[in-house]
Design a protein around this motif. Structure first.
Motif, PDB file in Angstrom:
ATOM      1  N   ARG A 168      21.528  -3.466 -99.773  1.00  0.00           N
ATOM      2  CA  ARG A 168      22.979  -3.373 -99.983  1.00  0.00           C
ATOM      3  C   ARG A 168      23.368  -4.061-101.287  1.00  0.00           C
ATOM      4  N   GLU A 169      24.380  -3.541-101.947  1.00  0.00           N
ATOM      5  CA  GLU A 169      24.894  -4.163-103.159  1.00  0.00           C
ATOM      6  C   GLU A 169      25.595  -5.465-102.815  1.00  0.00           C
ATOM      7  N   LEU A 170      25.286  -6.527-103.559  1.00  0.00           N
ATOM      8  CA  LEU A 170      25.940  -7.816-103.359  1.00  0.00           C
ATOM      9  C   LEU A 170      27.158  -7.888-104.271  1.00  0.00           C
ATOM     10  N   ARG A 171      28.311  -8.114-103.682  1.00  0.00           N
ATOM     11  CA  ARG A 171      29.550  -8.257-104.458  1.00  0.00           C
ATOM     12  C   ARG A 171      30.169  -9.619-104.185  1.00  0.00           C
ATOM     13  N   LEU A 172      30.723 -10.212-105.232  1.00  0.00           N
ATOM     14  CA  LEU A 172      31.369 -11.516-105.118  1.00  0.00           C
ATOM     15  C   LEU A 172      32.874 -11.352-104.968  1.00  0.00           C
ATOM     16  N   VAL A 173      33.435 -12.077-104.018  1.00  0.00           N
ATOM     17  CA  VAL A 173      34.875 -12.105-103.780  1.00  0.00           C
ATOM     18  C   VAL A 173      35.352 -13.497-104.129  1.00  0.00           C
ATOM     19  N   GLU A 174      36.125 -13.639-105.186  1.00  0.00           N
ATOM     20  CA  GLU A 174      36.494 -14.957-105.698  1.00  0.00           C
ATOM     21  C   GLU A 174      37.611 -15.594-104.876  1.00  0.00           C
ATOM     22  N   VAL A 175      37.414 -16.884-104.578  1.00  0.00           N
ATOM     23  CA  VAL A 175      38.405 -17.688-103.859  1.00  0.00           C
ATOM     24  C   VAL A 175      38.619 -18.964-104.670  1.00  0.00           C
ATOM     25  N   ASP A 176      39.863 -19.362-104.845  1.00  0.00           N
ATOM     26  CA  ASP A 176      40.177 -20.559-105.623  1.00  0.00           C
ATOM     27  C   ASP A 176      39.875 -21.812-104.820  1.00  0.00           C
ATOM     28  N   GLY A 177      38.727 -22.437-105.106  1.00  0.00           N
ATOM     29  CA  GLY A 177      38.345 -23.665-104.433  1.00  0.00           C
ATOM     30  C   GLY A 177      39.065 -24.886-104.929  1.00  0.00           C
ATOM     31  N   GLY A 178      39.947 -24.731-105.935  1.00  0.00           N
ATOM     32  CA  GLY A 178      40.718 -25.853-106.438  1.00  0.00           C
ATOM     33  C   GLY A 178      42.021 -26.068-105.693  1.00  0.00           C
ATOM     34  N   ALA A 179      42.337 -25.186-104.748  1.00  0.00           N
ATOM     35  CA  ALA A 179      43.530 -25.361-103.921  1.00  0.00           C
ATOM     36  C   ALA A 179      43.276 -26.449-102.877  1.00  0.00           C
ATOM     37  N   GLY A 180      44.289 -26.748-102.082  1.00  0.00           N
ATOM     38  CA  GLY A 180      44.127 -27.750-101.040  1.00  0.00           C
ATOM     39  C   GLY A 180      43.088 -27.324-100.018  1.00  0.00           C
ATOM     40  N   PRO A 181      42.362 -28.288 -99.429  1.00  0.00           N
ATOM     41  CA  PRO A 181      41.297 -27.937 -98.495  1.00  0.00           C
ATOM     42  C   PRO A 181      41.735 -27.009 -97.366  1.00  0.00           C
ATOM     43  N   ARG A 182      42.870 -27.272 -96.747  1.00  0.00           N
ATOM     44  CA  ARG A 182      43.308 -26.415 -95.648  1.00  0.00           C
ATOM     45  C   ARG A 182      43.626 -25.011 -96.138  1.00  0.00           C
ATOM     46  N   GLN A 183      44.239 -24.907 -97.304  1.00  0.00           N
ATOM     47  CA  GLN A 183      44.559 -23.588 -97.853  1.00  0.00           C
ATOM     48  C   GLN A 183      43.293 -22.791 -98.137  1.00  0.00           C
ATOM     49  N   VAL A 184      42.287 -23.457 -98.709  1.00  0.00           N
ATOM     50  CA  VAL A 184      41.021 -22.771 -98.980  1.00  0.00           C
ATOM     51  C   VAL A 184      40.373 -22.335 -97.672  1.00  0.00           C
ATOM     52  N   ALA A 185      40.353 -23.232 -96.696  1.00  0.00           N
ATOM     53  CA  ALA A 185      39.732 -22.900 -95.408  1.00  0.00           C
ATOM     54  C   ALA A 185      40.445 -21.739 -94.736  1.00  0.00           C
ATOM     55  N   ASP A 186      41.774 -21.707 -94.809  1.00  0.00           N
ATOM     56  CA  ASP A 186      42.521 -20.590 -94.228  1.00  0.00           C
ATOM     57  C   ASP A 186      42.125 -19.264 -94.869  1.00  0.00           C
ATOM     58  N   GLU A 187      42.028 -19.269 -96.200  1.00  0.00           N
ATOM     59  CA  GLU A 187      41.700 -18.034 -96.908  1.00  0.00           C
ATOM     60  C   GLU A 187      40.280 -17.571 -96.596  1.00  0.00           C
ATOM     61  N   VAL A 188      39.341 -18.506 -96.609  1.00  0.00           N
ATOM     62  CA  VAL A 188      37.954 -18.123 -96.346  1.00  0.00           C
ATOM     63  C   VAL A 188      37.792 -17.665 -94.902  1.00  0.00           C
ATOM     64  N   GLU A 189      38.415 -18.363 -93.965  1.00  0.00           N
ATOM     65  CA  GLU A 189      38.305 -17.956 -92.561  1.00  0.00           C
ATOM     66  C   GLU A 189      38.891 -16.570 -92.342  1.00  0.00           C
ATOM     67  N   ALA A 190      39.999 -16.264 -93.013  1.00  0.00           N
ATOM     68  CA  ALA A 190      40.591 -14.936 -92.876  1.00  0.00           C
ATOM     69  C   ALA A 190      39.644 -13.858 -93.386  1.00  0.00           C
ATOM     70  N   LEU A 191      38.976 -14.118 -94.500  1.00  0.00           N
ATOM     71  CA  LEU A 191      38.019 -13.148 -95.034  1.00  0.00           C
ATOM     72  C   LEU A 191      36.853 -12.935 -94.075  1.00  0.00           C
ATOM     73  N   VAL A 192      36.380 -14.021 -93.472  1.00  0.00           N
ATOM     74  CA  VAL A 192      35.272 -13.909 -92.524  1.00  0.00           C
ATOM     75  C   VAL A 192      35.722 -13.206 -91.241  1.00  0.00           C
ATOM     76  N   ALA A 193      36.889 -13.592 -90.722  1.00  0.00           N
ATOM     77  CA  ALA A 193      37.364 -13.047 -89.451  1.00  0.00           C
ATOM     78  C   ALA A 193      37.602 -11.548 -89.513  1.00  0.00           C
ATOM     79  N   THR A 194      38.027 -11.049 -90.660  1.00  0.00           N
ATOM     80  CA  THR A 194      38.276  -9.613 -90.807  1.00  0.00           C
ATOM     81  C   THR A 194      37.020  -8.836 -91.163  1.00  0.00           C
ATOM     82  N   GLY A 195      35.907  -9.535 -91.364  1.00  0.00           N
ATOM     83  CA  GLY A 195      34.680  -8.862 -91.771  1.00  0.00           C
ATOM     84  C   GLY A 195      34.666  -8.498 -93.233  1.00  0.00           C
ATOM     85  N   ALA A 196      35.606  -9.058 -93.999  1.00  0.00           N
ATOM     86  CA  ALA A 196      35.690  -8.721 -95.421  1.00  0.00           C
ATOM     87  C   ALA A 196      34.584  -9.370 -96.232  1.00  0.00           C
TER      88      ALA A 196
END
Length: 375
Positions: free
Chosen positions: A63-91
């Motif tokens: 499978r082709e590996l693609r990178l989905v950029e997430v701003d890790g410079g935001a607040g920890p909870r904000q980053v965790a919310d965004e990453v969890e949403a991407l994982v939960a949706t299978g994105a």
């Protein structure tokens, strides 16, 4: 009247997401703002190069590996919310990248049991969350032998610790107190500053009053740059050295040569290392991004390592199942700019070096001995 409880909002996959099975999406979490934003561009470039090279070699499980950029410079909870949403949706099917420990601690418990998570930043040690793999340095492998060597060669006995006020600097300072005692010295002062600090007058006065021989700098990105300039302007570079475990070539260039006299850095990778792996990596990086691209120092290069390790973990297990990946991880090997590497538990074990600032670059002085070699 009883209050009505509404169900949580339904998570939706991003518009770019396709679930055709031909793509393996990986969240690349790196700083796009804040003090660590200074090396964000090199994090992105190094990870992008690794993904392109993986894909030219056939991808991950075909499978082709693609990178989905997430701003890790935001607040920890904000980053965790965004990453969890991407994982939960299978994105996304995995997570990697350089981000501070506060962000890792927020992200790991929410996603590491669902997808593999390769954390690439040097950190304070002790991470044991299932599904988390770590490519970079810890204090016992990085700071301990550097402090011992500088105590032997430069007679440093009185250390002052300067760090940002979060988990990595505070836990590393705790270790530094013990390491100093083991080298017949002591930590004679500590100071912790908020991320984004630009005023150091009071702190520098404390360092001077403490009569320190050496300052351990545990500041992130542009905070360390401003500290280096203030330190030199106060004339303290003429009376005590600095040792940093987080100082790459981009931060060195931003500080300027007049602000980095007698500054030492310890890391598993320096751009000035002239071995085959490093030279090959720099050649490919320059060919892809040009000679004026951000320097691929240790912090950005760690994101290259993160993509390679994540791909190797999945390929070895032949599945994205987190438990199966963990069972096969002990047999994983991959080769990158830091050489041929494998895992000890969930940590990559590698060579660690001590380097000294030399104008716009680092001169590597020594390969440091691992803790078991120091006994």
């Amino acid at each position: 009247m009883w209050a009505m409880h509404r169900p949580p909002p339904r998570l939706r996959a991003p518009e770019w997401f396709t679930a055709d099975g031909s793509v393996l999406n990986v969240a690349l979490v790196y700083p796009m703002r804040g003090p660590a934003g200074i090396f964000g561009p090199t994090c992105e470039s190094c990870a992008r190069l690794a993904a392109e090279e993986v894909n030219r070699s056939g991808g991950v499980l075909g499978r082709e590996l693609r990178l989905v950029e997430v701003d890790g410079g935001a607040g920890p909870r904000q980053v965790a919310d965004e990453v969890e949403a991407l994982v939960a949706t299978g994105a996304v099917h995995g997570v990697t990248g350089w981000h501070i420990s506060s962000v890792r601690q927020a992200v790991a418990p929410r996603i590491a049991h669902r997808v593999p998570y390769v954390y690439t930043a040097l950190y304070e040690g002790g991470e044991r969350t299932d599904g988390v793999y770590l490519t970079s340095e810890t204090p016992s492998w990085q700071l301990l032998p550097a402090m011992r060597l500088l105590a032997e060669e430069r007679g440093v006995r009185r250390w002052f610790v300067v760090g940002n006020d979060y988990v990595w600097p505070r836990y590393t300072a705790r270790a530094a107190r013990r390491y100093a005692r083991e080298s017949r010295g002591r930590v004679c002062g500590e100071a912790y500053l908020p991320l984004g600090t630009d005023e150091f007058t009071g702190l520098l006065q404390r360092v001077e009053r403490a009569d320190a021989d050496g300052v351990i700098v545990l500041l992130v990105g542009s905070d360390a740059v401003r500290f280096n300039r203030a330190f030199a302007a106060a004339g303290l570079d003429r009376r005590c050295l600095r040792l940093s475990t987080l100082m790459d070539e981009n931060m060195l260039l931003a500080s300027g040569p007049e602000a980095t006299v007698d500054l030492f850095s310890t890391a598993g990778y320096f751009a000035s290392l002239a071995d085959r792996n490093t030279l090959d990596f720099h050649g490919r990086y320059a060919a892809r991004f040009g000679v004026d691209a951000p320097v691929p120092g240790s912090l950005g290069e760690s994101c290259y390592e993160g993509v390679l390790l994540l791909a190797a973990l999945v390929e070895r297990a032949r599945t994205l199942d987190v438990a199966a990946i963990g069972a096969a991880a002990g047999d994983v090997r991959y080769e990158g700019p830091r050489g041929l590497l494998g895992l000890d538990g969930r940590h990559v074990r590698q060579r660690i070096y001590l380097a000294q600032a030399d104008g716009p670059d680092f001169t590597v002085l020594a390969q440091l001995r691992a803790p078991h070699e120091l006994l």
